[in-house]
Each structure stands twice: as C-alpha cells, then as structure tokens.
Design an enzyme around this catalytic site. Sequence first.
Site, PDB file in Angstrom:
ATOM      1  N   LYS A  28       0.837  -1.205   0.000  1.00 15.13           N
ATOM      2  CA  LYS A  28       0.000   0.000   0.000  1.00 15.13           C
ATOM      3  C   LYS A  28       0.875   1.259   0.000  1.00 15.13           C
ATOM      4  O   LYS A  28       0.596   2.220  -0.708  1.00 15.13           O
ATOM      5  CB  LYS A  28      -0.941  -0.006   1.216  1.00 15.13           C
ATOM      6  CG  LYS A  28      -2.057  -1.032   1.065  1.00 15.13           C
ATOM      7  CD  LYS A  28      -2.862  -1.265   2.339  1.00 15.13           C
ATOM      8  CE  LYS A  28      -3.801  -2.445   2.147  1.00 15.13           C
ATOM      9  NZ  LYS A  28      -4.573  -2.805   3.330  1.00 15.13           N
ATOM     10  N   GLN A  58      -4.934  -1.766   9.469  1.00 15.51           N
ATOM     11  CA  GLN A  58      -4.685  -3.054   8.815  1.00 15.51           C
ATOM     12  C   GLN A  58      -5.235  -4.187   9.684  1.00 15.51           C
ATOM     13  O   GLN A  58      -4.909  -4.301  10.856  1.00 15.51           O
ATOM     14  CB  GLN A  58      -3.167  -3.226   8.586  1.00 15.51           C
ATOM     15  CG  GLN A  58      -2.798  -4.457   7.808  1.00 15.51           C
ATOM     16  CD  GLN A  58      -3.343  -4.434   6.375  1.00 15.51           C
ATOM     17  OE1 GLN A  58      -3.253  -3.439   5.676  1.00 15.51           O
ATOM     18  NE2 GLN A  58      -3.929  -5.536   5.955  1.00 15.51           N
ATOM     19  N   ASP A  60     -11.287   2.567   3.826  1.00 17.69           N
ATOM     20  CA  ASP A  60     -11.552   1.140   3.615  1.00 17.69           C
ATOM     21  C   ASP A  60     -13.062   0.891   3.521  1.00 17.69           C
ATOM     22  O   ASP A  60     -13.480  -0.178   3.080  1.00 17.69           O
ATOM     23  CB  ASP A  60     -10.978   0.302   4.769  1.00 17.69           C
ATOM     24  CG  ASP A  60      -9.673  -0.382   4.395  1.00 17.69           C
ATOM     25  OD1 ASP A  60      -9.390  -0.480   3.182  1.00 17.69           O
ATOM     26  OD2 ASP A  60      -8.950  -0.831   5.301  1.00 17.69           O
TER      27      ASP A  60
END
Length: 282
Positions: free
Chosen positions: A52, A96, A119
């Site tokens: 990422k 994460q 997200d």
Amino acid sequence: MTLIDGKQTAAEIRGELSLRAAAFEERNGRKIGLGVVLIGNDPASEVYVRNKVRACEEVGISSHVLRLPAEISQEEAERAVEALAGDHSVHGVLVQLPLPRHLDERKILAKIPVEKDVDGFSEQNMGLLALHREGTVSCTPRGIMELLKRYHVETRGKHAVVVGRSNIVGRPMALRLLNADATVTVCHSKTQNLKEICAGADILVVAIGRAKYITADMVKEGAVVIDVGMNRDENGKLCGDVDFENVAEKVSMISPVPGGVGPMTIAMLLSNTVDAAERTAV
Ligand code: NAP
C-alpha cells in the site's frame, strides 16, 4: 473469451489518480496523505502495508504508517487511531486487519471519522451502502464494479450470484450489484444447491477462499466470472476460488488470479483516498 485484466486496468487508474493527486498538491500546497495503522507484526499484514505504501508513492500520495506493539491496550490503540485521524495532513485512515485477538476491532474502527474511512468498513459507510446512499465503498467490491464498468458488462436486470457473505467482500459486493439493478443471489457455506444457483448466474462473483472450488459444471455458458479468492494450490502456486483453466473455456469473460481483482483492490484504496482528500479540502 475475454480476460479481465485487473493489472492493466489498475495501472490505468493509478495514472488517472496521479493527475488528480498532483492537481490537489498544486491547489493546496501539500500532498494527499494516507494514515495506516499497523498493530503487531503479522508477516502478511507487513506485506500488505508495504504494498500500500509503495502504491501511494507511485501516485504521489504520502503515507504515514503508525506501527504499534502487539501488546498495546484497547484504550491506547483507540487513542492512537483517533490522534492519527485528527491530523489534518491525513485525509484517509485505515487500520490493517486482522488485529491481535485481545483488541476489539469494531471499537477501534469506530475511531476513524466516516469521511476518512477509506476502507469503507465503518458501520456508517456500510449502512449508507445498504440504503443506496452515497458513502465510501470497501475497496474490493468497488474494484470489481470498476472492472465490470470498464469491460462494459451490463448489470441491469442480470442475475448476479455472489458466493461468500463476508463484511469485506461478499456482503458489500451483493449490495453494490443490487444498487446497480442486478437481481442478486447471495450464497454461503450453508447454501443448498450451490451448483444449480451458480449455473444460473449471468455474473458470478466468488469470494470464499477455497482453491479452484468453482468448477466448469457450476458455471453457465457465456457467463462473466469474477474470482476474488487468493489461495495456494497443491504446488504452492497462487490461485483463485475458480478452476480457471476449465471454466475459462465456457465463459465470455473471466478475471484471473493473480492479475484480476487483487491489483484493483489497492487501486481503489488510492481512489477512495483521493476522493476523501478532494471532499475535505478547503
Ligand atoms: P471469509 O471472511 O473467510 O468469508 C468466506 C465466505 O465464503 C463466508 O461467507 C463463507 O460462508 C463462504 N464460504 C466458505 N466456504 C464456502 C463453500 N464451500 N460454499 C459456499 N460458501 C462458502 O473470506 P473473505 O475475507 O471474504 O475472502 C474470501 C477470499 O477472497 C479469500 O481467498 C481472500 O484471500 C480473498 N480476498 C481477496 C481480495 C483481493 O483483493 N483479491 C480481497 C479480500 C479477500 P459462511 O458465511 O457461511 O461462513
């Protein structure tokens, strides 16, 4: 048969995002920022975060990785996410997953303000999706919709079958397809007659995490097949949930693994971050 090339499409999208990121920097005198929270040292999470960060660099987004120890307390983790999210140079924040087992994921994700939830996992963004209102859609379903759009796959009135109902893929995917006027069936581990249901699909999206589980007899002639799965086969080679070699002979379009949905997921994270920055910039 057309191969749905996620790698190529993601590269095109990154090109488009680079221009938007540069324009943002020009207008605001600072780069777009993505905050990434990594708790503990799970090796797979380390790899995902590294990818990422690299993807951010490629399009001109600056990334701020906050590494926290695995043994951090719930309270400290929540405070750290809140502090990162409060930083004005950070336009999008992601935590994460998975988190160390002692931490409450829901409470930690709730510390990300909805407008920075790139997200799309927050209850508010999932709720907006369910209500067919505008919000941030999680990256994998958004990436799949983008592939369908760029490959001119009509969803209206089509029978779409989604196999898998996880909060990060199957569930939001089904809602996206429903919002795009498909007639949607969602299957899961308790579904009976999976084969017959899949064989009725015009568009089949598979996200179950079982190597080559969907075989040619489960797929309709001429269908569009999207394979989300990421598994290792008996030789340790990366493969999807679909038996690609045999299914590809029967369908009109199929996304491969690797090179299908995977690259699109990261491209959509970048896209959600650029969208968030453009929305919040003064
Ligand atoms: P997950 O949370 O484990 O969910 C799997 C889903 O599949 C569950 O809903 C489960 O049903 C269902 N399922 C399992 N076995 C089944 C069977 N035999 N028949 C029908 N349904 C079955 O997995 P996930 O996070 O959604 O991920 C799914 C796969 O996609 C994994 O391989 C993952 O690595 C991959 N993935 C790829 C990307 C990407 O960017 N390419 C992103 C995310 C995930 P129940 O609900 O009944 O248990």
